[in-house]
Design a protein around this motif. Structure first.
Motif, PDB file in Angstrom:
ATOM      1  N   MET A   1       0.859  -1.191   0.000  1.00 31.06           N
ATOM      2  CA  MET A   1       0.000   0.000   0.000  1.00 31.06           C
ATOM      3  C   MET A   1       0.891   1.235   0.000  1.00 31.06           C
ATOM      4  O   MET A   1       1.906   1.275   0.668  1.00 31.06           O
ATOM      5  N   GLN A   2       0.472   2.228  -0.754  1.00 30.85           N
ATOM      6  CA  GLN A   2       1.216   3.476  -0.841  1.00 30.85           C
ATOM      7  C   GLN A   2       1.025   4.292   0.427  1.00 30.85           C
ATOM      8  O   GLN A   2       0.011   4.166   1.115  1.00 30.85           O
ATOM      9  N   SER A   3       1.983   5.177   0.691  1.00 33.38           N
ATOM     10  CA  SER A   3       1.833   6.073   1.838  1.00 33.38           C
ATOM     11  C   SER A   3       0.817   7.151   1.487  1.00 33.38           C
ATOM     12  O   SER A   3       0.548   7.413   0.308  1.00 33.38           O
ATOM     13  N   ILE A   4       0.264   7.783   2.497  1.00 30.39           N
ATOM     14  CA  ILE A   4      -0.733   8.837   2.260  1.00 30.39           C
ATOM     15  C   ILE A   4      -0.109  10.011   1.503  1.00 30.39           C
ATOM     16  O   ILE A   4      -0.781  10.660   0.709  1.00 30.39           O
ATOM     17  N   GLU A   5       1.188  10.246   1.707  1.00 25.76           N
ATOM     18  CA  GLU A   5       1.871  11.316   0.975  1.00 25.76           C
ATOM     19  C   GLU A   5       1.918  11.002  -0.520  1.00 25.76           C
ATOM     20  O   GLU A   5       1.682  11.881  -1.351  1.00 25.76           O
ATOM     21  N   GLU A   6       2.213   9.738  -0.842  1.00 24.06           N
ATOM     22  CA  GLU A   6       2.246   9.324  -2.243  1.00 24.06           C
ATOM     23  C   GLU A   6       0.847   9.391  -2.859  1.00 24.06           C
ATOM     24  O   GLU A   6       0.687   9.836  -3.998  1.00 24.06           O
ATOM     25  N   ILE A   7      -0.132   8.963  -2.098  1.00 27.22           N
ATOM     26  CA  ILE A   7      -1.524   9.030  -2.561  1.00 27.22           C
ATOM     27  C   ILE A   7      -1.920  10.479  -2.818  1.00 27.22           C
ATOM     28  O   ILE A   7      -2.524  10.808  -3.839  1.00 27.22           O
ATOM     29  N   GLU A  35     -10.095  18.615   3.231  1.00 29.98           N
ATOM     30  CA  GLU A  35     -10.975  17.860   4.134  1.00 29.98           C
ATOM     31  C   GLU A  35     -11.095  16.403   3.664  1.00 29.98           C
ATOM     32  O   GLU A  35     -11.140  15.485   4.483  1.00 29.98           O
ATOM     33  N   THR A  36     -11.144  16.209   2.358  1.00 30.52           N
ATOM     34  CA  THR A  36     -11.223  14.851   1.810  1.00 30.52           C
ATOM     35  C   THR A  36     -10.013  14.029   2.234  1.00 30.52           C
ATOM     36  O   THR A  36     -10.151  12.892   2.705  1.00 30.52           O
ATOM     37  N   PHE A  37      -8.832  14.593   2.088  1.00 35.06           N
ATOM     38  CA  PHE A  37      -7.627  13.850   2.451  1.00 35.06           C
ATOM     39  C   PHE A  37      -7.502  13.690   3.968  1.00 35.06           C
ATOM     40  O   PHE A  37      -6.990  12.670   4.436  1.00 35.06           O
ATOM     41  N   VAL A  41      -7.214   9.967   5.599  1.00 31.62           N
ATOM     42  CA  VAL A  41      -6.202   9.553   6.573  1.00 31.62           C
ATOM     43  C   VAL A  41      -6.868   8.875   7.771  1.00 31.62           C
ATOM     44  O   VAL A  41      -6.392   7.859   8.266  1.00 31.62           O
ATOM     45  N   GLN A  42      -7.984   9.424   8.204  1.00 30.69           N
ATOM     46  CA  GLN A  42      -8.684   8.874   9.368  1.00 30.69           C
ATOM     47  C   GLN A  42      -9.254   7.478   9.117  1.00 30.69           C
ATOM     48  O   GLN A  42      -9.379   6.705  10.055  1.00 30.69           O
ATOM     49  N   CYS A  43      -9.610   7.193   7.870  1.00 33.43           N
ATOM     50  CA  CYS A  43     -10.248   5.896   7.617  1.00 33.43           C
ATOM     51  C   CYS A  43      -9.489   5.048   6.603  1.00 33.43           C
ATOM     52  O   CYS A  43     -10.076   4.166   5.985  1.00 33.43           O
ATOM     53  N   ILE A  44      -8.197   5.293   6.435  1.00 35.50           N
ATOM     54  CA  ILE A  44      -7.398   4.537   5.465  1.00 35.50           C
ATOM     55  C   ILE A  44      -7.410   3.035   5.767  1.00 35.50           C
ATOM     56  O   ILE A  44      -7.367   2.214   4.858  1.00 35.50           O
ATOM     57  N   GLY A  59     -15.371   9.224  -3.781  1.00 37.25           N
ATOM     58  CA  GLY A  59     -16.530   8.928  -2.934  1.00 37.25           C
ATOM     59  C   GLY A  59     -16.490   9.732  -1.647  1.00 37.25           C
ATOM     60  O   GLY A  59     -17.497  10.300  -1.216  1.00 37.25           O
ATOM     61  N   ILE A  60     -15.320   9.798  -1.026  1.00 37.29           N
ATOM     62  CA  ILE A  60     -15.156  10.621   0.177  1.00 37.29           C
ATOM     63  C   ILE A  60     -15.406  12.081  -0.166  1.00 37.29           C
ATOM     64  O   ILE A  60     -16.111  12.798   0.552  1.00 37.29           O
ATOM     65  N   ALA A  61     -14.823  12.536  -1.283  1.00 35.53           N
ATOM     66  CA  ALA A  61     -14.968  13.934  -1.697  1.00 35.53           C
ATOM     67  C   ALA A  61     -16.434  14.294  -1.934  1.00 35.53           C
ATOM     68  O   ALA A  61     -16.897  15.372  -1.537  1.00 35.53           O
ATOM     69  N   LYS A  62     -17.178  13.392  -2.555  1.00 39.27           N
ATOM     70  CA  LYS A  62     -18.599  13.652  -2.812  1.00 39.27           C
ATOM     71  C   LYS A  62     -19.362  13.795  -1.493  1.00 39.27           C
ATOM     72  O   LYS A  62     -20.189  14.695  -1.343  1.00 39.27           O
TER      73      LYS A  62
END
Length: 158
Positions: A1-7, A35-37, A41-44, A59-62
């Motif tokens: 899995m990629q890091s959140i920074e890479e994502i 806010e989306t990111f 991070v909270q629910c990765i 989906g999160i963004a929507k």
């Protein structure tokens, strides 16, 4: 899995464009992207990999956008920028974004969303299909039909 920074590096611009297509406001789209990111991070740990990361983020963004709309109960403004629609056969039209968005707004719902995601967010047909839950081919056909309706309106006005 990629890091959140890479994502974030890979997908933040596409998420921003997706939200810009919903809000038509750069500052708000940027705020909602952050806010989306934050929520991602909270629910990765709940991301199962059943869809692409971009689909999951959109989906999160929507949901972030819908929460904002419900909270503020306002109609988001549309800026007068230029958006270009090209018909490869015989028409090349440039209108102010407000006029094009009005024509797109008058389309029925699935067509309207496909048009926004393609023209404003510049997502591929496959990505749009994933977000909406339809096939890439359905998305292509829907976009083509929506584009034809807009071109018909343009020619009618000329």
């Amino acid at each position: 899995m990629q890091s959140i920074e890479e994502i974030y590096e890979m997908y933040s611009k596409k998420v921003f464009l997706f939200l810009l297509s919903k809000t038509n406001n750069e500052h708000l789209a940027e705020e909602l992207t952050q806010e989306t990111f934050f929520q991602a991070v909270q629910c990765i740990d709940r991301f199962k990999g059943n869809s692409s990361i971009l689909t999951w983020l959109c989906g999160i963004a929507k949901n972030v956008w819908l929460k904002y709309v419900r909270k503020h109960q306002e109609i988001l403004s549309i800026e007068d920028d230029i958006l270009e629609i090209e018909d490869k056969k015989d028409i090349n039209v440039q209108w102010e974004q407000k006029e094009i968005l009005q024509l797109i707004h008058d389309l029925n719902e699935p067509v309207r969303e496909v048009m926004y995601l393609r023209l404003i967010s510049n997502l591929s047909f496959a990505e749009i299909g994933e977000i909406i839950g339809k096939t890439e081919n359905w998305t292509r056909v829907t976009f083509f039909r929506g584009k034809q309706k807009i071109v018909k309106e343009i020619l009618k006005d000329e």
